[in-house]
Design an enzyme around this catalytic site. Sequence first.
Site, short mmCIF file in Angstrom:
data_model
loop_
_atom_site.label_atom_id
_atom_site.label_comp_id
_atom_site.label_asym_id
_atom_site.label_seq_id
_atom_site.Cartn_x
_atom_site.Cartn_y
_atom_site.Cartn_z
N ASP A 73 0.84 -1.21 0.00
CA ASP A 73 0.00 0.00 0.00
C ASP A 73 0.87 1.25 0.00
OD1 ASP A 73 -2.46 -1.23 0.06
OD2 ASP A 73 -3.13 -0.22 1.89
N ARG B 123 -1.10 -0.55 -8.62
CA ARG B 123 -2.47 -0.07 -8.36
C ARG B 123 -2.43 1.45 -8.50
NH1 ARG B 123 -4.01 -0.88 -2.56
NH2 ARG B 123 -4.64 -2.95 -3.21
C1 LIG Z 1 -8.75 -1.03 -3.78
C2 LIG Z 1 -8.31 0.31 -3.26
C3 LIG Z 1 -7.08 0.44 -2.64
C4 LIG Z 1 -6.62 1.70 -2.21
N1 LIG Z 1 -5.34 1.82 -1.71
C5 LIG Z 1 -4.88 3.05 -1.40
C6 LIG Z 1 -3.51 3.25 -1.00
O1 LIG Z 1 -2.71 2.31 -0.92
N2 LIG Z 1 -3.12 4.52 -0.70
C7 LIG Z 1 -3.96 5.60 -0.80
O2 LIG Z 1 -3.53 6.73 -0.54
N3 LIG Z 1 -5.25 5.43 -1.14
C8 LIG Z 1 -5.72 4.19 -1.45
N4 LIG Z 1 -7.04 4.05 -1.83
C9 LIG Z 1 -7.99 5.17 -1.67
C10 LIG Z 1 -8.03 6.08 -2.89
O3 LIG Z 1 -6.82 6.79 -3.02
C11 LIG Z 1 -9.17 7.11 -2.78
O4 LIG Z 1 -8.97 7.94 -1.70
C12 LIG Z 1 -10.54 6.48 -2.62
O5 LIG Z 1 -10.68 5.35 -3.44
C13 LIG Z 1 -11.65 7.46 -3.02
O6 LIG Z 1 -11.44 7.93 -4.31
P1 LIG Z 1 -12.34 7.54 -5.58
O7 LIG Z 1 -11.41 7.35 -6.73
O8 LIG Z 1 -13.21 6.38 -5.26
O9 LIG Z 1 -13.13 8.86 -5.90
P2 LIG Z 1 -14.06 9.79 -4.98
O10 LIG Z 1 -14.34 10.97 -5.82
O11 LIG Z 1 -13.49 9.99 -3.64
O12 LIG Z 1 -15.37 8.89 -4.82
C14 LIG Z 1 -16.27 8.69 -5.89
C15 LIG Z 1 -17.58 8.16 -5.30
O13 LIG Z 1 -17.36 6.83 -4.77
C16 LIG Z 1 -18.03 6.67 -3.53
N5 LIG Z 1 -17.03 6.35 -2.48
C17 LIG Z 1 -15.68 6.50 -2.57
N6 LIG Z 1 -15.08 6.02 -1.46
C18 LIG Z 1 -16.06 5.55 -0.66
C19 LIG Z 1 -16.10 4.90 0.62
N7 LIG Z 1 -14.96 4.64 1.32
N8 LIG Z 1 -17.31 4.54 1.14
C20 LIG Z 1 -18.46 4.77 0.45
N9 LIG Z 1 -18.49 5.37 -0.77
C21 LIG Z 1 -17.32 5.75 -1.31
C22 LIG Z 1 -18.80 7.94 -3.27
O14 LIG Z 1 -20.09 7.74 -3.83
C23 LIG Z 1 -18.07 8.98 -4.08
O15 LIG Z 1 -18.89 10.03 -4.48
C24 LIG Z 1 -7.49 2.82 -2.31
C25 LIG Z 1 -8.74 2.68 -2.91
C26 LIG Z 1 -9.16 1.45 -3.39
C27 LIG Z 1 -10.51 1.33 -4.04
#
Ligand SMILES: Cc1cc2nc3c(=O)[nH]c(=O)nc-3n(C[C@H](O)[C@H](O)[C@H](O)COP(=O)(O)OP(=O)(O)OC[C@H]3O[C@@H](n4cnc5c(N)ncnc54)[C@H](O)[C@@H]3O)c2cc1C
Length: 206
Positions: free
Chosen positions: A14, A79
């Site tokens: 991560d 990722r």
């Molecule tokens: C498999 C995976 C691994 C990840 N690993 C890392 C990592 O190693 N380091 C790091 O910094 N970040 C990590 N992240 C988090 C990532 O960086 C984002 O902060 C997070 O995914 C939210 O961004 P988004 O692209 O979904 O867009 P956003 O614009 O934040 O979300 C889009 C829409 O998705 C929905 N949504 C998003 N997140 C959530 C939630 N938690 N619960 C409910 N609804 C939600 C909402 O409806 C939102 O409007 C990871 C995310 C995923 C999916």
Amino acid sequence: MTRAEARGNFVRIDMEDHTCTTATLDLYREALAGSRTRAAAGGPTGSGAGGDAVGVVLQAYLHRTLADIAALPERANVRLCKGIYVEPPSVAIQDYGKVRRNFLACLEALLDRGAYVGIATHDDYLLRESAAMIERRDLAGDRYEFQMLLGVTEERRDRLARAGHRVRIYVPYGRQWYAYSTRRLRENPQIAGHVARAFFVRLLRG
Ligand SMILES: Cc1cc2nc3c(=O)[nH]c(=O)nc-3n(C[C@H](O)[C@H](O)[C@H](O)COP(=O)(O)OP(=O)(O)OC[C@H]3O[C@@H](n4cnc5c(N)ncnc54)[C@H](O)[C@@H]3O)c2cc1C
């Protein structure tokens, strides 16, 4: 690393906040080189693309990420996510639309370099644009996957799977799962808002 190889498994390192980026990428390079050397000597391989046992994460909001992509090892397993930490403007893009644009630029650059990409987002716009890029490039199904958190935007996840894309679901697991999950929520109040909204929507739907 060797335990993962012995089990034919895969370790994704991560990415934490920007103070850890360089050290994490160095660790990834070192772990990958060791693992590939053991595999070339006839040792067990991992379950990642090309038999790799380790991958890393890059964050589209960091100014440095396109340069980090250019310096990745051959056939890296990455990722790509937006990034969850609240970072200062000196290191990270602050504008939502610009982060989206950089996400797509990073995805294109990763694919150009032959990386295997885990497209980790729930953002409908990015899911659509990524799927369009995959189609435009006629990308084979074993070059990428979508990744989402368990329980988040399940209808988008199911739609991707029905369209034939590989989708991986991310589950915080193990003795530290609760501490890990609450720490991630504390780090970004916006994400905590998404979680609360999703919880109430579920409750109302019964
Ligand atoms: C498999 C995976 C691994 C990840 N690993 C890392 C990592 O190693 N380091 C790091 O910094 N970040 C990590 N992240 C988090 C990532 O960086 C984002 O902060 C997070 O995914 C939210 O961004 P988004 O692209 O979904 O867009 P956003 O614009 O934040 O979300 C889009 C829409 O998705 C929905 N949504 C998003 N997140 C959530 C939630 N938690 N619960 C409910 N609804 C939600 C909402 O409806 C939102 O409007 C990871 C995310 C995923 C999916």
